[in-house]
Write an enzyme that holds these catalytic residues in place. Structure first.
Site, PDB file in Angstrom:
ATOM      1  N   ASP A 189       6.474  -2.423  -0.426  1.00 41.88           N
ATOM      2  CA  ASP A 189       5.880  -1.137  -0.083  1.00 41.88           C
ATOM      3  C   ASP A 189       7.000  -0.100  -0.028  1.00 41.88           C
ATOM      4  O   ASP A 189       8.159  -0.447   0.253  1.00 41.88           O
ATOM      5  CB  ASP A 189       5.185  -1.255   1.277  1.00 41.88           C
ATOM      6  CG  ASP A 189       4.790   0.097   1.828  1.00 41.88           C
ATOM      7  OD1 ASP A 189       4.032   0.809   1.148  1.00 41.88           O
ATOM      8  OD2 ASP A 189       5.262   0.460   2.929  1.00 41.88           O
ATOM      9  N   TYR A 247       6.744   3.595   1.489  1.00 46.23           N
ATOM     10  CA  TYR A 247       6.807   4.504   2.644  1.00 46.23           C
ATOM     11  C   TYR A 247       6.752   3.728   3.965  1.00 46.23           C
ATOM     12  O   TYR A 247       5.751   3.114   4.289  1.00 46.23           O
ATOM     13  CB  TYR A 247       5.680   5.540   2.564  1.00 46.23           C
ATOM     14  CG  TYR A 247       5.873   6.460   1.363  1.00 46.23           C
ATOM     15  CD1 TYR A 247       6.827   7.477   1.402  1.00 46.23           C
ATOM     16  CD2 TYR A 247       5.157   6.267   0.192  1.00 46.23           C
ATOM     17  CE1 TYR A 247       7.046   8.293   0.301  1.00 46.23           C
ATOM     18  CE2 TYR A 247       5.364   7.086  -0.921  1.00 46.23           C
ATOM     19  CZ  TYR A 247       6.311   8.096  -0.857  1.00 46.23           C
ATOM     20  OH  TYR A 247       6.526   8.891  -1.952  1.00 46.23           O
ATOM     21  N   ARG A 306       1.926  11.172   9.735  1.00 45.64           N
ATOM     22  CA  ARG A 306       1.752   9.855   9.133  1.00 45.64           C
ATOM     23  C   ARG A 306       0.327   9.326   9.350  1.00 45.64           C
ATOM     24  O   ARG A 306      -0.307   8.806   8.423  1.00 45.64           O
ATOM     25  CB  ARG A 306       2.777   8.889   9.736  1.00 45.64           C
ATOM     26  CG  ARG A 306       2.681   7.464   9.262  1.00 45.64           C
ATOM     27  CD  ARG A 306       3.015   7.312   7.802  1.00 45.64           C
ATOM     28  NE  ARG A 306       3.124   5.912   7.410  1.00 45.64           N
ATOM     29  CZ  ARG A 306       3.053   5.524   6.145  1.00 45.64           C
ATOM     30  NH1 ARG A 306       2.904   6.389   5.155  1.00 45.64           N
ATOM     31  NH2 ARG A 306       3.160   4.250   5.839  1.00 45.64           N
ATOM     32  N   ASN A 322       1.272   3.696  -2.462  1.00 43.30           N
ATOM     33  CA  ASN A 322       0.240   4.730  -2.504  1.00 43.30           C
ATOM     34  C   ASN A 322       0.743   6.029  -3.125  1.00 43.30           C
ATOM     35  O   ASN A 322      -0.064   6.885  -3.509  1.00 43.30           O
ATOM     36  CB  ASN A 322      -0.227   5.047  -1.075  1.00 43.30           C
ATOM     37  CG  ASN A 322      -1.256   4.054  -0.540  1.00 43.30           C
ATOM     38  OD1 ASN A 322      -1.876   3.319  -1.294  1.00 43.30           O
ATOM     39  ND2 ASN A 322      -1.422   4.039   0.776  1.00 43.30           N
TER      40      ASN A 322
END
Lengths: 230, 230
Positions: B21, B23, B52, B129
């Site tokens: 991942d 972030y 966030r 993402n």
């Protein structure tokens, strides 16, 4: 009521059915923690906010992953994470908080709004992430059972809002087109999902929160459910 | 490193590919706000946390509703809600914060961990993402481009994690079975989604957070990515 916030593109038109979100819209999710505020101590609001945020995260993450787990379980798991994150708060409050969550306060205007709409001939329904057992208990505890015609729970589908299938429970069961149903929620994310589905949507912005989801705007914004009667 | 937290059911076995991942895992999402901490004032951490949380909420809610909107747009919209919720924070910081978000710090151990795994023959990928443009800029700014073989963005699919299709980007592109891929994330919800998909999962629990998603447990838990080399 905040007059500036009360606008409705189809104000006064009337709808065959009014479908209400439960948690945050009819029932005050923060009333569980407020009942035990003194025992919880100064972080009670942050604790309640995290409980709600985690509960919602769990519904979305599991729905997207195709791994449904019921709302009563997620509510307990979210509470346990709150106790872990706030170690100074007494874990012996767990059972009392869960009991309070099953019997949340309803917002003060709920009985008169539902009964007025019903007297005008509209059908009144709840469409909620809660399990049928949770919803039955909450409705009974709030004394509004005689004002509600239908209770739809996503538990029958095993997927949470904002999946279109969750909102389709109402159109299918009521036999109405989405746009002919007035859907009310205090949760802006729920309004986004309901708008994507096609309901006529009223955001009950109790907290005076800033708007979000600009491409999925509500048809009306009210500061309490009384706006539906104006 | 917290020794007690560092356990791995398949420790030392080695994997053909390590998928990370971005972030929170490779890049420190809070470093954007920290760079402007003084200008933001005392609420800077709450501001960063809300930025966030809202960014993630928007990914889940829109994915479930079938209404994808790209991560760069959601990052901006989440920031704007933060300014609305913290009216005392200077809105003129908007452009600087977005610029900082495009060039986040990577965590200090990232270069040595990626280069060591790569020297051992593993393929290194990002699965994120973020949009391709965001990821390209972040990787370049962190100076880790030569250590990464593949960058997979959910933007090609128009649905966010934790949808199984998002994780399938890695298996399909790498030509590997899910269980033969080691997937690393600092986000417990991402580990839940990756575990549901079938990856071998390492939760990088940088914050020492309490565990969640009990039915979707990671195969290993490390306090930093260095645990992968132990």
């Amino acid at each position: 009521m905040n007059a500036a916030a009360d606008r409705d593109a189809r104000h006064g038109a009337g709808y065959a059915a009014y479908v209400f979100d439960a948690y945050g819209t009819l029932f005050d999710v923060h009333s569980a923690v407020r009942r035990h505020q003194q025992a919880l101590g100064p972080d009670y609001q942050a604790f309640s906010d995290l409980w709600r945020a985690k509960q919602l995260e769990y519904t979305w993450v599991r729905s997207l992953a195709g791994r449904y787990r019921d709302f009563a379980t997620l509510t307990e798991e979210a509470l346990d994470v709150c106790f872990a994150r706030f170690p100074e708060i007494d874990r012996s409050l767990r059972a009392d908080l869960l009991e309070a969550y099953r019997r949340l306060d309803c917002f003060s205007e709920v009985p008169v709004v539902l009964s007025t709409l019903r007297q005008q001939g509209a059908r009144i329904a709840i469409l909620s992430n809660g399990t049928p057992a949770m919803l039955d208990e909450a409705v009974a505890a709030a004394g509004i059972g005689t004002l509600i015609d239908e209770v739809f729970s996503v538990d029958t589908l095993k997927i949470y809002k904002t999946a279109p299938a969750a909102y389709a429970l109402a159109t299918q069961s009521l036999g109405l087109e989405a746009r002919d149903i007035a859907f009310q929620s205090s949760n802006r994310w729920d309004i986004a999902g309901a708008k994507a589905f096609g309901f006529t949507c009223h955001w009950i912005n109790r907290a005076g929160a800033p708007d979000e989801y600009p491409e999925l705007a509500p048809d009306g914004v009210f500061s309490t459910l009384e706006g539906l009667l104006a």
